[in-house]
Design a protein around this motif. Structure first.
Motif, PDB file in Angstrom:
ATOM      1  N   THR A  75       0.851  -1.182   0.000  1.00  0.00           N
ATOM      2  CA  THR A  75       0.000   0.000   0.000  1.00  0.00           C
ATOM      3  C   THR A  75       0.895   1.242   0.000  1.00  0.00           C
ATOM      4  O   THR A  75       1.929   1.279   0.670  1.00  0.00           O
ATOM      5  CB  THR A  75      -0.889   0.007   1.245  1.00  0.00           C
ATOM      6  OG1 THR A  75      -1.749  -1.137   1.205  1.00  0.00           O
ATOM      7  CG2 THR A  75      -1.739   1.263   1.315  1.00  0.00           C
ATOM      8  N   LEU A  76       0.487   2.274  -0.753  1.00  0.00           N
ATOM      9  CA  LEU A  76       1.287   3.486  -0.906  1.00  0.00           C
ATOM     10  C   LEU A  76       0.472   4.683  -0.432  1.00  0.00           C
ATOM     11  O   LEU A  76      -0.699   4.832  -0.784  1.00  0.00           O
ATOM     12  CB  LEU A  76       1.680   3.674  -2.375  1.00  0.00           C
ATOM     13  CG  LEU A  76       2.408   2.490  -3.025  1.00  0.00           C
ATOM     14  CD1 LEU A  76       2.611   2.749  -4.511  1.00  0.00           C
ATOM     15  CD2 LEU A  76       3.746   2.235  -2.340  1.00  0.00           C
ATOM     16  N   GLY A  77       1.102   5.541   0.371  1.00  0.00           N
ATOM     17  CA  GLY A  77       0.360   6.699   0.850  1.00  0.00           C
ATOM     18  C   GLY A  77       1.273   7.776   1.391  1.00  0.00           C
ATOM     19  O   GLY A  77       2.480   7.600   1.538  1.00  0.00           O
ATOM     20  N   VAL A  78       0.673   8.907   1.687  1.00  0.00           N
ATOM     21  CA  VAL A  78       1.367  10.039   2.286  1.00  0.00           C
ATOM     22  C   VAL A  78       0.945  10.111   3.742  1.00  0.00           C
ATOM     23  O   VAL A  78      -0.236  10.019   4.073  1.00  0.00           O
ATOM     24  CB  VAL A  78       1.024  11.349   1.543  1.00  0.00           C
ATOM     25  CG1 VAL A  78       1.697  12.534   2.201  1.00  0.00           C
ATOM     26  CG2 VAL A  78       1.443  11.247   0.082  1.00  0.00           C
ATOM     27  N   LEU A  79       1.936  10.272   4.617  1.00  0.00           N
ATOM     28  CA  LEU A  79       1.663  10.303   6.063  1.00  0.00           C
ATOM     29  C   LEU A  79       2.138  11.653   6.607  1.00  0.00           C
ATOM     30  O   LEU A  79       3.267  11.777   7.030  1.00  0.00           O
ATOM     31  CB  LEU A  79       2.407   9.144   6.724  1.00  0.00           C
ATOM     32  CG  LEU A  79       1.999   8.770   8.145  1.00  0.00           C
ATOM     33  CD1 LEU A  79       0.574   8.240   8.161  1.00  0.00           C
ATOM     34  CD2 LEU A  79       2.937   7.722   8.718  1.00  0.00           C
ATOM     35  N   VAL A  80       1.239  12.654   6.567  1.00  0.00           N
ATOM     36  CA  VAL A  80      -0.035  12.687   5.868  1.00  0.00           C
ATOM     37  C   VAL A  80      -0.068  13.925   4.980  1.00  0.00           C
ATOM     38  O   VAL A  80       0.668  14.875   5.187  1.00  0.00           O
ATOM     39  CB  VAL A  80      -1.238  12.731   6.847  1.00  0.00           C
ATOM     40  CG1 VAL A  80      -1.414  11.409   7.571  1.00  0.00           C
ATOM     41  CG2 VAL A  80      -1.149  13.881   7.810  1.00  0.00           C
ATOM     42  N   THR A  81      -0.981  13.891   3.994  1.00  0.00           N
ATOM     43  CA  THR A  81      -1.143  15.019   3.088  1.00  0.00           C
ATOM     44  C   THR A  81      -1.618  16.253   3.840  1.00  0.00           C
ATOM     45  O   THR A  81      -2.582  16.193   4.607  1.00  0.00           O
ATOM     46  CB  THR A  81      -2.183  14.672   2.009  1.00  0.00           C
ATOM     47  OG1 THR A  81      -1.868  13.393   1.443  1.00  0.00           O
ATOM     48  CG2 THR A  81      -2.219  15.731   0.921  1.00  0.00           C
ATOM     49  N   GLY A  82      -0.955  17.377   3.624  1.00  0.00           N
ATOM     50  CA  GLY A  82      -1.388  18.629   4.232  1.00  0.00           C
ATOM     51  C   GLY A  82      -2.548  19.230   3.457  1.00  0.00           C
ATOM     52  O   GLY A  82      -2.463  19.423   2.249  1.00  0.00           O
ATOM     53  N   VAL A  83      -3.621  19.529   4.156  1.00  0.00           N
ATOM     54  CA  VAL A  83      -4.842  19.935   3.465  1.00  0.00           C
ATOM     55  C   VAL A  83      -4.676  21.233   2.690  1.00  0.00           C
ATOM     56  O   VAL A  83      -5.370  21.468   1.701  1.00  0.00           O
ATOM     57  CB  VAL A  83      -6.014  20.040   4.473  1.00  0.00           C
ATOM     58  CG1 VAL A  83      -5.855  21.251   5.383  1.00  0.00           C
ATOM     59  CG2 VAL A  83      -7.360  20.093   3.748  1.00  0.00           C
ATOM     60  N   MET A  84      -3.725  22.091   3.077  1.00  0.00           N
ATOM     61  CA  MET A  84      -3.580  23.388   2.424  1.00  0.00           C
ATOM     62  C   MET A  84      -2.732  23.339   1.162  1.00  0.00           C
ATOM     63  O   MET A  84      -2.654  24.327   0.433  1.00  0.00           O
ATOM     64  CB  MET A  84      -2.964  24.401   3.397  1.00  0.00           C
ATOM     65  CG  MET A  84      -3.851  24.757   4.575  1.00  0.00           C
ATOM     66  SD  MET A  84      -5.444  25.464   4.088  1.00  0.00           S
ATOM     67  CE  MET A  84      -4.902  26.942   3.217  1.00  0.00           C
ATOM     68  N   TYR A  85      -2.095  22.206   0.876  1.00  0.00           N
ATOM     69  CA  TYR A  85      -1.095  22.191  -0.186  1.00  0.00           C
ATOM     70  C   TYR A  85      -1.652  21.951  -1.594  1.00  0.00           C
ATOM     71  O   TYR A  85      -0.951  22.201  -2.575  1.00  0.00           O
ATOM     72  CB  TYR A  85      -0.026  21.145   0.115  1.00  0.00           C
ATOM     73  CG  TYR A  85       0.845  21.522   1.290  1.00  0.00           C
ATOM     74  CD1 TYR A  85       1.334  22.808   1.426  1.00  0.00           C
ATOM     75  CD2 TYR A  85       1.158  20.603   2.282  1.00  0.00           C
ATOM     76  CE1 TYR A  85       2.120  23.173   2.503  1.00  0.00           C
ATOM     77  CE2 TYR A  85       1.953  20.956   3.358  1.00  0.00           C
ATOM     78  CZ  TYR A  85       2.431  22.247   3.462  1.00  0.00           C
ATOM     79  OH  TYR A  85       3.210  22.602   4.534  1.00  0.00           O
ATOM     80  N   ARG A  86      -2.869  21.416  -1.693  1.00  0.00           N
ATOM     81  CA  ARG A  86      -3.432  21.131  -3.010  1.00  0.00           C
ATOM     82  C   ARG A  86      -4.936  21.359  -2.957  1.00  0.00           C
ATOM     83  O   ARG A  86      -5.589  20.987  -1.983  1.00  0.00           O
ATOM     84  CB  ARG A  86      -3.152  19.677  -3.440  1.00  0.00           C
ATOM     85  CG  ARG A  86      -1.670  19.342  -3.525  1.00  0.00           C
ATOM     86  CD  ARG A  86      -1.451  17.833  -3.579  1.00  0.00           C
ATOM     87  NE  ARG A  86      -0.049  17.485  -3.416  1.00  0.00           N
ATOM     88  CZ  ARG A  86       0.572  17.360  -2.253  1.00  0.00           C
ATOM     89  NH1 ARG A  86      -0.100  17.579  -1.108  1.00  0.00           N
ATOM     90  NH2 ARG A  86       1.843  17.035  -2.205  1.00  0.00           N
ATOM     91  N   HIS A  87      -5.483  21.919  -4.020  1.00  0.00           N
ATOM     92  CA  HIS A  87      -6.938  22.068  -4.082  1.00  0.00           C
ATOM     93  C   HIS A  87      -7.565  20.672  -3.991  1.00  0.00           C
ATOM     94  O   HIS A  87      -7.101  19.732  -4.638  1.00  0.00           O
ATOM     95  CB  HIS A  87      -7.341  22.746  -5.389  1.00  0.00           C
ATOM     96  CG  HIS A  87      -8.771  23.141  -5.436  1.00  0.00           C
ATOM     97  ND1 HIS A  87      -9.783  22.220  -5.632  1.00  0.00           N
ATOM     98  CD2 HIS A  87      -9.384  24.342  -5.282  1.00  0.00           C
ATOM     99  CE1 HIS A  87     -10.950  22.849  -5.613  1.00  0.00           C
ATOM    100  NE2 HIS A  87     -10.738  24.125  -5.398  1.00  0.00           N
ATOM    101  N   PRO A  88      -8.618  20.508  -3.201  1.00  0.00           N
ATOM    102  CA  PRO A  88      -9.154  19.161  -2.971  1.00  0.00           C
ATOM    103  C   PRO A  88      -9.624  18.443  -4.234  1.00  0.00           C
ATOM    104  O   PRO A  88      -9.481  17.212  -4.332  1.00  0.00           O
ATOM    105  CB  PRO A  88     -10.305  19.385  -1.988  1.00  0.00           C
ATOM    106  CG  PRO A  88     -10.579  20.850  -2.011  1.00  0.00           C
ATOM    107  CD  PRO A  88      -9.297  21.516  -2.365  1.00  0.00           C
ATOM    108  N   GLY A  89     -10.183  19.166  -5.185  1.00  0.00           N
ATOM    109  CA  GLY A  89     -10.583  18.505  -6.430  1.00  0.00           C
ATOM    110  C   GLY A  89      -9.389  17.929  -7.171  1.00  0.00           C
ATOM    111  O   GLY A  89      -9.443  16.811  -7.707  1.00  0.00           O
TER     112      GLY A  89
END
Length: 289
Positions: A75-89
């Motif tokens: 499984t691959l993931g980011v721990l954790v993605t910062g909500v401000m760094y990319r538009h959610p869409g």
């Protein structure tokens, strides 16, 4: 008990030309040893609480795309993605892309971004904490909508999407697991109860994790959510190789609390670390939980 490898530094070895081959060898070694998940940080400057900000850092999702091409099962993931760094869409499209190209191996790890030095340095808007959590909740709602049959508009306080079209949809069913990271008791763990498939807590001690899980259980009761349906994961603070028996004893305490995955972080050359984890930790970890 599953084991995750959290790849947090690109400084060893020091030559930038060695970053890619070292990353690839570490990931392949980990997968062959039976490591269940591979994660990276969502930072652009190294965290100056851990090391100088000037140390090498790579963008998370491009890095995972590279790792996806080198591996087949983790499984691959980011721990954790910062909500401000990319538009959610756009973030929903990014995670979907990773899931499709990896054969359904993506996991969305997300939290309220906090590292203001890199945000100010690179021009990312810095907003009050309350707004960050409002944006996090809207982002989670957008993900749920984009990973469904509803491709209509989304009208939130902070985000407005005219259409939530997402083609292709992820290969993971019903969607890539959503993991919320952090132990904030009033907001973060409430969002876990409302939206997440998994939580990720800091493994400062079994007693602290037990307390956080008790808080989560209360939120689940209030939200009419099945507490047992949420996977509990912990990033362990205790160095895994300094005292293997002590590390395993602590992991056994986490397992007794219902934790099913622990993540470890390299404290030396990542290939050497991973090989030693494979030899000294993983065979014994299989007997826990």
């Amino acid at each position: 008990m599953k084991l995750g490898l959290h790849y947090w530094t690109y400084s060893t070895p020091a030559d930038p030309a060695a970053i890619a081959p070292t990353l690839a060898e570490t990931a392949v070694t980990a997968e062959q040893a039976g490591v269940a998940s591979f994660t990276v940080m969502d930072h652009y400057f190294q965290m100056d609480a851990l090391a100088p900000a000037e140390e090498p850092m790579l963008e998370a999702y491009a890095t995972l795309g590279y790792v996806a091409a080198k591996t087949e099962r983790m499984t691959l993931g980011v721990l954790v993605t910062g909500v401000m760094y990319r538009h959610p869409g756009l973030l929903a499209k990014i995670v979907t892309t990773l899931d499709v190209l990896s054969g359904g191996r993506a996991r969305l790890g997300i939290g309220a971004s906090w590292y203001e030095r890199e945000q100010r340095g690179l021009g990312v808007p810095v907003v009050p904490m309350a707004e960050r959590f409002e944006r996090l909740e809207e982002t989670l709602r957008i993900f749920r909508q984009m990973w469904s049959d509803d491709d209509g508009p989304f009208d939130g306080r902070h985000y407005q999407l005219a259409e939530t079209l997402n083609s292709p949809q992820p290969l993971s069913r019903p969607h890539p697991p959503i993991m919320i990271g952090g132990g904030g008791e009033k907001k973060t763990l409430l969002l876990v109860a409302r939206y997440a498939d998994a939580c990720n807590l800091f493994g400062t001690s079994p007693a602290e994790v037990a307390h956080k899980l008790d808080v989560l259980r209360r939120h689940c009761t209030a939200e009419d959510r099945d507490y047992d349906s949420i996977e509990k994961t912990v990033i362990v603070s205790r160095p895994a190789l300094a005292d293997v028996d002590g590390f395993l004893a602590e992991v056994a305490e986490y397992a007794a609390l219902g934790v099913t995955e622990v993540q470890v972080t390299p404290d030396r050359h990542p290939v050497e670390f991973t090989r030693r984890i494979a030899d000294e930790v993983l065979p014994k970890l299989a007997t826990i939980g």
